[in-house]
Design an enzyme around this catalytic site. Structure first.
Site, PDB file in Angstrom:
ATOM      1  N   TYR A 116       0.861  -1.173   0.000  1.00 50.87           N
ATOM      2  CA  TYR A 116       0.000   0.000   0.000  1.00 50.87           C
ATOM      3  C   TYR A 116       0.906   1.234   0.000  1.00 50.87           C
ATOM      4  O   TYR A 116       1.993   1.218  -0.561  1.00 50.87           O
ATOM      5  CB  TYR A 116      -0.953  -0.063   1.210  1.00 50.87           C
ATOM      6  N   LYS A 171     -21.011 -19.940  -9.872  1.00 49.25           N
ATOM      7  CA  LYS A 171     -20.227 -19.805 -11.105  1.00 49.25           C
ATOM      8  C   LYS A 171     -18.808 -19.364 -10.788  1.00 49.25           C
ATOM      9  O   LYS A 171     -17.834 -19.892 -11.341  1.00 49.25           O
ATOM     10  CB  LYS A 171     -20.902 -18.769 -12.013  1.00 49.25           C
ATOM     11  N   GLU A 213     -24.335 -13.881 -17.808  1.00 45.11           N
ATOM     12  CA  GLU A 213     -24.982 -15.069 -17.261  1.00 45.11           C
ATOM     13  C   GLU A 213     -26.458 -14.801 -16.984  1.00 45.11           C
ATOM     14  O   GLU A 213     -26.818 -13.790 -16.374  1.00 45.11           O
ATOM     15  CB  GLU A 213     -24.285 -15.463 -15.959  1.00 45.11           C
ATOM     16  N   ASP A 214     -27.305 -15.713 -17.446  1.00 46.83           N
ATOM     17  CA  ASP A 214     -28.726 -15.727 -17.072  1.00 46.83           C
ATOM     18  C   ASP A 214     -29.414 -14.391 -17.359  1.00 46.83           C
ATOM     19  O   ASP A 214     -30.142 -13.836 -16.525  1.00 46.83           O
ATOM     20  CB  ASP A 214     -28.881 -16.092 -15.597  1.00 46.83           C
ATOM     21  N   GLY A 273     -34.204 -20.045 -27.775  1.00 48.10           N
ATOM     22  CA  GLY A 273     -33.737 -18.892 -27.007  1.00 48.10           C
ATOM     23  C   GLY A 273     -32.242 -18.741 -27.148  1.00 48.10           C
ATOM     24  O   GLY A 273     -31.659 -19.104 -28.173  1.00 48.10           O
ATOM     25  N   ALA A 274     -31.599 -18.241 -26.095  1.00 50.90           N
ATOM     26  CA  ALA A 274     -30.160 -17.973 -26.165  1.00 50.90           C
ATOM     27  C   ALA A 274     -29.368 -19.236 -26.443  1.00 50.90           C
ATOM     28  O   ALA A 274     -28.549 -19.290 -27.367  1.00 50.90           O
ATOM     29  CB  ALA A 274     -29.701 -17.322 -24.867  1.00 50.90           C
ATOM     30  N   ALA A 275     -29.594 -20.275 -25.644  1.00 45.92           N
ATOM     31  CA  ALA A 275     -28.822 -21.504 -25.798  1.00 45.92           C
ATOM     32  C   ALA A 275     -29.119 -22.182 -27.122  1.00 45.92           C
ATOM     33  O   ALA A 275     -28.209 -22.559 -27.874  1.00 45.92           O
ATOM     34  CB  ALA A 275     -29.109 -22.450 -24.635  1.00 45.92           C
ATOM     35  N   ASN A 395     -21.852 -27.009 -18.707  1.00 48.29           N
ATOM     36  CA  ASN A 395     -21.015 -25.922 -19.206  1.00 48.29           C
ATOM     37  C   ASN A 395     -19.671 -25.811 -18.507  1.00 48.29           C
ATOM     38  O   ASN A 395     -18.756 -25.171 -19.025  1.00 48.29           O
ATOM     39  CB  ASN A 395     -21.758 -24.585 -19.085  1.00 48.29           C
TER      40      ASN A 395
END
Length: 486
Positions: A116, A171, A213-214, A273-275, A395
C-alpha cells in the site's frame, strides 16, 4: 406414494433419528426411505445407549415436497423419533460460497509500505503511463466479472438480482476450482439494456473478461453484441457459447458412437432462445444436414409472421422442408433431438419414432424434456444436464478452460474459431478406447479438460484455428445474423 421424478443431490437432506436399539431398526429406516422413492447416501451412528440409537440418515430426494413425504413416512414408523431435518443444500450456502483472500502477507511495516502507501503509488504511475501494464500488475490479469440481471436464472425465470446471487457465486467458485480463474458476481438491479451496457463498460477496466450469465433473450443478444464492440476484453455469454460448445463436443462423440456424419443428420432443437440459437449456429457452421427449430410458436418455418430478427434468420437457414407442425411430429425420423426448453415435452413412445440409432440430448434442468429412463429404451445415446445421469452435458466443461486460455494470452475477444476449437478439445479428451453410449463427454472432474481447452484457445489466438467443414454455412452469413453471436 412414490415420486416419479429423479432424486438429486440438490435436494439432499440429513435426518437425525432416534430408534429402538434392536437388530432390525436401522434396516427398517433404509427400507422405509427406499420405499418412499429416495436414495440413501449415508447413514452414521451419532450416539447410543442400552435402549436407543441416534443416527444421521442422509438421502437424495426429488424436490422439497418429496423430502417432506420421506420424513412423514419415517415418522409414521413404530419406534422412530425424528429429531431434526437439515437441508444440506441450504447449509452449504450459509454465508455465501466465495470469499476474498490476500495473495500477499501484511506482517510488518515493510510489507505494508510496498503493498500500500507509499510504494503502491509507483505502480499506479506506471499504469497511468502505460495502461496495458494493468494486465500485468493488477488482478485484471486473472479476473472475470460474472454479470447477470437475474432475468433468466436456470429454469427459474425472472427472479431478480438478489435471488440470482447464489448461482453467480457458484459460477465464480467453478471458475476458481476448474480454471484457476478469479471471478466475482456482479448482479445488476436493472433489466434495461442501455443501463446494463453502460454499467459493464464502466466496470470493465478491473477485469480481464466478462461472463454474461442468465440474461433473458433476445435482450442478451444485443447486450453481448454491443459490449463486444465497446470493450477490448473478451465478452462471453455462457448460456449461449458455453452450452453450444458442450453440445457440439457431445454430439461429435455421439455421432462417432452411432457411426453417422453431421452432414447427413436431421436435428430437432426444442428451444430457440439464447442456448438453442447458439447451438444451431454452431451446428450450421459445422455443416449439419438439417435442423428444425421448435419454440412456443411451433416449428420455425418460412411464412411465419411477426418473428424477431434472430428467428427470421433461422427460418431462412434451417428447416429445408418447411415443416410447420408440432414437436412430436418434428422428431419423427429425426436422427438427433436437442432440448434446451422445458420438462416433459416428450415420451418414450415419441423417441421410438425417431430414426435408427437416434441421439437424445434432453438438457432442461432439473427435469428433462423426456425422462431419460424412457428415452434409453429407444435411443442409442442419451444425455442430460443432470449430474446423477450418464453423459452430463455441463457448461463447466467449457467456460473455465475458455477463459483460462483467453486470459493466458490477453485475448481481446471471443471468436467462433475458439468455440470450435474448444468443442473439439473436449470431445477428444474422451479417447477412442473409452468412447461408448454412456461416455460421450469427459467427467467435469477430469483434470485433462481445462488444460486441453485452454491450449486449444491459445492455439487459435496464436494463429492455428480449428478446422471447419467446407459444407458449412459460410462465416460471412453467420456474421450477418441479427442480434446473434459468432
Amino acid at each position: 406414494m412414490v415420486t416419479t421424478r429423479l432424486p438429486s443431490a440438490g435436494f439432499s437432506i440429513t435426518i437425525r433419528i432416534a430408534v429402538t436399539a434392536d437388530a432390525s431398526s436401522i434396516g427398517r429406516l433404509t427400507t422405509c426411505v427406499g420405499e418412499a422413492g429416495a436414495i440413501v447416501t449415508a447413514l452414521d451412528v451419532v450416539d447410543s445407549d442400552p435402549t436407543r440409537v441416534l443416527v444421521d440418515l442422509t438421502c437424495d430426494t426429488a424436490d422439497s415436497s418429496h423430502a417432506d413425504q420421506v420424513v412423514k413416512q419415517l415418522e409414521a414408523q413404530d419406534g422412530v423419533d425424528v429429531r431434526k431435518v437439515s437441508d444440506r443444500t441450504f447449509l452449504l450456502h450459509l454465508g455465501g460460497k466465495i470469499e476474498v483472500n490476500s495473495k500477499v502477507a501484511l506482517r510488518n511495516r515493510d510489507e505494508l509500505s510496498r503493498a500500500y502507501t507509499p510504494g503502491v503509488a509507483r505502480v499506479c504511475m506506471a499504469i497511468a503511463e502505460n495502461p496495458a501494464d494493468a494486465r500485468r500488475l493488477t488482478i485484471k490479469r486473472n479476473t472475470v466479472a460474472v454479470v447477470s440481471d437475474g432475468s433468466a436464472v436456470l429454469g427459474l425465470g425472472n427472479i431478480g438480482p438478489a435471488a440470482a446471487m447464489p448461482v453467480m457465486e457458484g459460477k465464480a467458485a467453478l471458475f476458481k476450482r476448474f480454471g484457476g480463474v478469479d471471478a466475482w458476481p456482479v448482479v445488476l438491479d436493472t433489466q434495461d439494456t442501455d443501463e446494463i451496457v453502460a454499467i459493464v463498460k464502466a466496470i470493465a477496466p478491473a477485469y480481464g473478461g466478462i461472463n454474461l450469465e442468465d440474461i433473458a433473450a433476445p435482450r442478451c443478444f444485443e447486450i453481448e453484441m454491443r459490449l463486444r464492440e465497446l470493450l477490448d476484453i473478451p465478452v462471453f455469454h455462457d448460456d449461449q457459447h458455453g452450452t453450444a460448445i458442450c453440445v457440439l463436443a457431445a454430439l461429435t462423440n455421439a455421432l462417432r458412437v452411432v457411426g453417422k456424419d453431421l452432414a447427413d443428420v436431421k436435428v430437432v432443437v426444442s428451444g430457440a432462445g439464447a442456448a438453442g440459437t447458439a447451438i444451431m449456429k454452431l451446428l450450421l457452421r459445422q455443416g449439419v444436414g438439417d435442423i428444425i427449430a421448435y419454440d412456443r410458436r411451433g416449428a420455425l418455418h418460412r411464412g411465419m409472421d411477426d418473428l424477431n430478427p434472430t428467428w427470421q434468420w433461422l427460418t431462412e437457414h434451417t428447416n429445408k422442408d418447411n415443416y410447420s407442425g408440432d414437436l412430436k411430429g418434428a422428431i419423427v425420423g429425426a436422427d438427433v433431438f436437442i432440448g434446451v426448453s422445458a420438462p416433459n415435452l416428450l415420451t418414450g413412445d415419441d423417441i421410438a419414432k425417431m430414426a435408427e440409432k437416434s441421439i437424445v440430448f434432453a438438457l432442461a434442468n432439473p427435469d428433462p424434456e423426456v425422462d431419460p429412463r424412457e428415452a434409453r429404451q429407444h435411443a442409442a445415446v442419451v444425455a442430460t444436464g443432470r449430474s446423477d445421469q450418464p453423459n452430463q452435458i455441463n457448461n463447466v466443461l467449457a467456460f473455465p478452460g475458455v477463459f483460462r486460455g483467453m486470459l493466458d494470452v490477453s485475448a481481446e475477444e471471443f471468436t467462433e474459431e475458439m468455440a470450435l476449437a474448444a468443442a473439439m478439445a473436449i470431445a477428444n479428451v474422451v479417447g477412442e478406447d473409452k468412447l461408448n453410449p454412456t461416455v460421450i463427454v469427459p467427467s467435469v472432474f477430469d483434470a485433462r479438460v481445462t488444460p486441453a481447452v485452454a491450449a486449444a484457445i491459445r492455439a487459435v489466438v496464436k494463429g492455428s484455428p480449428a478446422p471447419v467443414n467446407p459444407a458449412a454455412v459460410p462465416e460471412a452469413e453467420l456474421e450477418q445474423a441479427p442480434e446473434g453471436t459468432f
